[in-house]
Scaffold this active site. Sequence first.
Site, PDB file in Angstrom:
ATOM      1  N   CYS A  32       0.770  -1.252   0.007  1.00 22.52           N
ATOM      2  CA  CYS A  32      -0.037  -0.218  -0.018  1.00 22.52           C
ATOM      3  C   CYS A  32       0.752   1.380   0.109  1.00 22.52           C
ATOM      4  O   CYS A  32       1.527   1.658   1.071  1.00 22.52           O
ATOM      5  CB  CYS A  32      -0.909  -0.032   1.033  1.00 22.52           C
ATOM      6  SG  CYS A  32      -1.566   1.335   1.373  1.00 22.52           S
ATOM      7  N   CYS A  35      -0.060   4.034   2.689  1.00 20.98           N
ATOM      8  CA  CYS A  35       0.611   3.417   3.895  1.00 20.98           C
ATOM      9  C   CYS A  35       1.921   3.931   4.060  1.00 20.98           C
ATOM     10  O   CYS A  35       2.324   4.093   5.212  1.00 20.98           O
ATOM     11  CB  CYS A  35       0.227   1.983   3.878  1.00 20.98           C
ATOM     12  SG  CYS A  35      -1.310   1.188   4.036  1.00 20.98           S
TER      13      CYS A  35
END
Length: 107
Positions: A32, A35
């Site tokens: 991600c 993230c």
Amino acid sequence: MSTIVNTTDANFAADVLQSDLPVLVDFWATWCGPCKAIAPVLEDLAGEYDGKLRIVKVDVTQCEQSASDYNIRNIPALMVFKNGQPVATQIGAVPRSKLTAFIDQNL
């Protein structure tokens, strides 16, 4: 400086639900991008909020049960827990200022 705890499904209750301090849980994954973008901000905040807040990371690909228990559909998902209960959720990578405001209003 406080360190961020990487937890597992097996340790989630001890690391998050039974914490004496409020806990900011970062539901994330290695693949991600957003993230990864907020990870350095969380590292900074861990030191800034040392003694007031714990930051715990949950890798949703390895901790499917914890992610499922809290209906995590989008990541990064930041959830504040107090006294073992989720009290607030912030979805997506947000600027540091918005993240500190989110933490402060939920401490």
